[in-house]
Design an enzyme around this catalytic site. Structure first.
Site, PDB file in Angstrom:
ATOM      1  N   LYS A 112      -0.495  -2.392   0.669  1.00 15.91           N
ATOM      2  CA  LYS A 112      -1.735  -1.913   1.282  1.00 15.91           C
ATOM      3  C   LYS A 112      -1.620  -1.819   2.805  1.00 15.91           C
ATOM      4  O   LYS A 112      -2.363  -1.068   3.423  1.00 15.91           O
ATOM      5  CB  LYS A 112      -2.903  -2.785   0.855  1.00 15.91           C
ATOM      6  CG  LYS A 112      -3.059  -2.787  -0.664  1.00 15.91           C
ATOM      7  CD  LYS A 112      -4.453  -2.844  -1.131  1.00 15.91           C
ATOM      8  CE  LYS A 112      -4.632  -2.514  -2.602  1.00 15.91           C
ATOM      9  NZ  LYS A 112      -3.860  -3.363  -3.544  1.00 15.91           N
TER      10      LYS A 112
HETATM   11  C1  LIG Z   1      -3.706  -2.954  -4.885  1.00 16.76           C
HETATM   12  C2  LIG Z   1      -2.466  -3.350  -5.566  1.00 16.76           C
HETATM   13  C3  LIG Z   1      -2.000  -2.674  -6.702  1.00 16.76           C
HETATM   14  C4  LIG Z   1      -2.779  -1.550  -7.355  1.00 16.76           C
HETATM   15  O1  LIG Z   1      -2.875  -0.420  -6.533  1.00 16.76           O
HETATM   16  P1  LIG Z   1      -4.022   0.663  -6.814  1.00 16.76           P
HETATM   17  O2  LIG Z   1      -3.928   1.630  -5.710  1.00 16.76           O
HETATM   18  O3  LIG Z   1      -5.320  -0.111  -6.805  1.00 16.76           O
HETATM   19  O4  LIG Z   1      -3.745   1.244  -8.146  1.00 16.76           O
HETATM   20  C5  LIG Z   1      -0.787  -3.069  -7.240  1.00 16.76           C
HETATM   21  N1  LIG Z   1      -0.075  -4.082  -6.713  1.00 16.76           N
HETATM   22  C6  LIG Z   1      -0.493  -4.769  -5.630  1.00 16.76           C
HETATM   23  C7  LIG Z   1       0.336  -5.877  -5.121  1.00 16.76           C
HETATM   24  C8  LIG Z   1      -1.693  -4.415  -5.014  1.00 16.76           C
HETATM   25  O5  LIG Z   1      -2.092  -5.089  -3.936  1.00 16.76           O
END
Ligand SMILES: *Cc1c(COP(=O)(O)O)cnc(C)c1O
Length: 460
Positions: A112
Site C-alpha cells: 500500500k
Molecule cells: C490490502 C492488502 C491486500 C489486498 O489488496 P486489495 O487491493 O484490497 O485487493 C493484500 N495483501 C496485503 C498485505 C494488503 O495489505
C-alpha cells in the site's frame, strides 16, 4: 483526462477533483472516461528503464493537462525515494516459471506504500491549488492505515482519521499506525470488523452536511490515484519478463479488488497479460462469484492474512461497470441488491466476460502455513501469509507465460503467523527495530455513525 462515475449519476470530473473527491456523489467510483493505450513500440521503449521513468510514462495519460510533466516527474521521484530497494519493486525467481514481485520495500513494509506515497503528494498538490484543507477518513484492515499515516504525517493540508477494527489487526500493523506522534493523525479503534469500518466511511461520505463541514477526502482504494499508482509495477514486471512481445500472468492476493483491478487496467492499456488470477483466503466471495455468478456476502472469518478478510470488495464495482459495457444503471441495480439483501446476480454477458478475463482460487489456512514452510525450504525465501495465499493459488494454475505472484507484505509484518508456519521469526528491518518501545495513541470508539462523526468533529 475526464473521469466518470460507475453509476453515471454524478458529474464528470478532471484529475485534480477526482483526487480530492474519492467516492462520487452518487455513491459510485470514478474511472477514466476511456482507457488510454500505449502501442508496442512505446512499451518496448520502456524496457530497461528505471521505476520512476516507467511510472511517468504509464501514469502520464491520466494526469496530462492537470499539471506540467516536470512537476509530476518530481513528485514520482520524491515518492519512491523513500523505498529501501533501488528497484522499488524488485522481481525474484522462486521456481521454474514462478516469480515473486516484491512490493513491500516501502516505509511500512506493505504494497500500500506504493500508492499512498504518491497519493499523499498528489493530495497536497490538489489541496494547495484549491486552497483548501481536508479531513481524510480511511478504513483499514491493517495495512492501508499505516501506509496512509506514514504518507500523510507531514501533510500541510490534510488531517488523517483512520478507522481500524479493534483487536483485529496485527500488533505490528497497529503500532505502525499508533506511534507516529504526529498531530496530523488520529486513530480510531472501532468496535467492529473491517466491513463495519468501510461502511462507516461510506456513510460519512453519504452524509452531505458532515462531508461538506469536514471537507472529507478519501484515500481508500476507491480513490482513483491508488489504482493508477498500482498499474506501474505490473508494467515493470511484464517489461522485465519480455513484455510486450511475450505475455505474462499475474496472481494477486485479493481483498478489496484494488490491486488486481490495476492489473486489469494495464491490460486495457495494451500490455499483453495471459492470465489475471484472483487469489482469496477463506473469505472467498470473489472466488465464489466467479464460480457461481452470484455475488453473495456471508460473514467475515478471521485468518492469518487479515488484510484480505473482506466480504465487500469495493473496487469490483469498477470492473462491473466495464463488464456491463459501462452501463451505470445496471451497476446501480446490482449495488442496491447488495445493500438490500447482501447479494446480486451478475448478468449472463457480464459473467462470460468476467470468466474470460480472470481466473480465481482460494487457499485455506493449512495450505497457507504449508506454503510458507515449503517456500522457505525449496526457494530460501520467507514469505508473509498474504503472499502465501497467492503463491499457493499460482502453483495450481497452468500458465505458459511466466507466472508472477504479487508479494504484498514483508513477513515481519505478520511475525507470529510466519513463525508458527515455519519456525523462523522474521525480524523487523533496522529502521523499525524500536517499534515495540514507541508510545501508542489511539481511541476505542463504538460502531456507530454518530459516535464516529462526533469524535472527528471534536478533533478539529
Ligand atoms: C490490502 C492488502 C491486500 C489486498 O489488496 P486489495 O487491493 O484490497 O485487493 C493484500 N495483501 C496485503 C498485505 C494488503 O495489505
Amino acid at each position: 483526462m475526464q473521469f466518470v462515475s460507475t453509476r453515471q449519476g454524478a458529474p464528470k470530473l478532471g484529475f485534480e477533483d477526482v483526487i480530492i473527491t474519492g467516492l462520487a456523489a452518487d455513491g459510485g467510483l470514478y474511472v477514466p472516461e476511456q482507457w488510454p493505450t500505449l502501442n508496442k513500440d512505446e512499451w518496448r521503449a520502456l524496457r530497461g528503464k528505471s521505476y520512476a521513468d516507467i511510472a511517468l510514462a504509464v501514469m502520464w495519460p491520466f494526469v496530462e493537462g492537470a499539471m506540467p510533466r516536470e512537476t509530476f516527474k518530481a513528485m514520482i521521484q520524491d515518492a519512491y525515494g523513500s523505498f529501501s530497494h533501488r528497484a522499488v519493486t524488485p522481481l525474484t525467481q522462486l521456481d521454474h516459471n514462478q516469480w515473486l514481485l516484491e512490493l513491500y520495500h516501502g516505509p511500512t513494509l506493505a504494497f500500500k506504500d506504493v500508492a499512498m506515497q504518491l497519493l499523499a503528494r498528489l493530495m497536497d498538490w490538489a489541496l494547495e491549488r484549491a486552497d483548501k484543507n481536508a479531513s481524510i477518513v480511511a478504513a483499514t484492515s491493517g495495512d492501508t492505515g499505516g501506509a496512509a499515516i506514514e504518507a500523510f504525517k507531514n501533510s500541510t493540508r490534510a488531517h488523517v482519521f483512520v478507522l481500524h477494527p479493534h483487536e483485529k489487526v496485527s500488533a505490528v500493523q497497529r503500532r505502525q499506525m499508533t506511534t507516529t506522534g504526529s498531530d496530523r493523525v488520529a486513530n480510531i479503534a472501532l468496535k467492529g470488523n473491517f466491513d463495519d469500518c468501510q461502511d462507516l466511511v461510506k456513510a460519512m461520505f453519504a452524509d452531505t452536511s458532515f462531508r461538506n463541514a469536514q471537507n472529507l477526502a478519501g484515500v481508500n482504494s476507491i480513490n482513483w490515484a491508488r489504482i493508477m499508482a498500482q498499474t506501474v509495477y505490473y508494467a515493470v514486471a511484464a517489461l522485465a519478463l519480455g513484455g510486450p512481445d511475450r505475455p505474462v500472468s499475474f496472481t494477486v492476493p485479493t481483498g478489496n479488488f484494488g490491486d488486481i483491478f490495476a492489473g486489469y487496467v494495464i491490460k486495457q492499456m495494451g500490455l499483453p497479460i495471459e492470465q489475471l488470477v484472483i487469489a482469496t483466503n477463506s473469505n472467498d466471495i470473489l472466488d465464489r462469484t466467479l464460480k457461481t455468478g452470484r455475488y453473495e456476502v456471508t460473514g467475515v472469518e478471521p485468518t492469518t492474512s487479515p488484510s484480505m478478510d473482506i466480504q465487500v470488495s469495493s473496487n469490483f464495482e469498477r470492473l462491473l461497470f466495464d463488464l456491463t459495457g459501462r452501463d451505470g444503471n445496471a451497476v446501480t441495480t446490482m449495488m442496491s441488491g447488495l445493500k438490500q439483501s447482501g447479494a446480486f446476480e451478475i448478468p449472463t454477458d457480464a459473467l462470460a466476460k468476467l470468466r474470460a478475463g480472470f481466473t480465481s482460487g482460494r487457499t485455506d489456512e493449512q495450505t497457507v502455513a504449508a506454503t510458507i514452510a515449503n517456500t522457505l525450504k525449496t526457494s530460501e525465501k520467507l514469505i508473509d501469509p498474504h503472499t502465501a495465499v497467492a503463491y499457493a493459488v499460482a502453483r495450481t494454475i497452468k500458465s505458459d507465460a511466466p507466472m508472477v505472484t504479487l508479494s504484498t507484505a514483508h513477513p515481519a509484518k505478520f511475525p507470529d503467523a510466519v513463525k508458527q508456519a515455519c519456525g523462523v521469526y522474521p525480524d523487523l528491518p533496522p529502521h523499525m527495530a524500536d517499534l515495540f518501545e514507541r508510545t501508542e495513541v489511539f481511541d476505542v470508539v463504538e460502531n456507530d455513525l454518530d459516535a464516529v462523526e462526533s469524535y472527528i468533529s471534536k478533533c478539529q
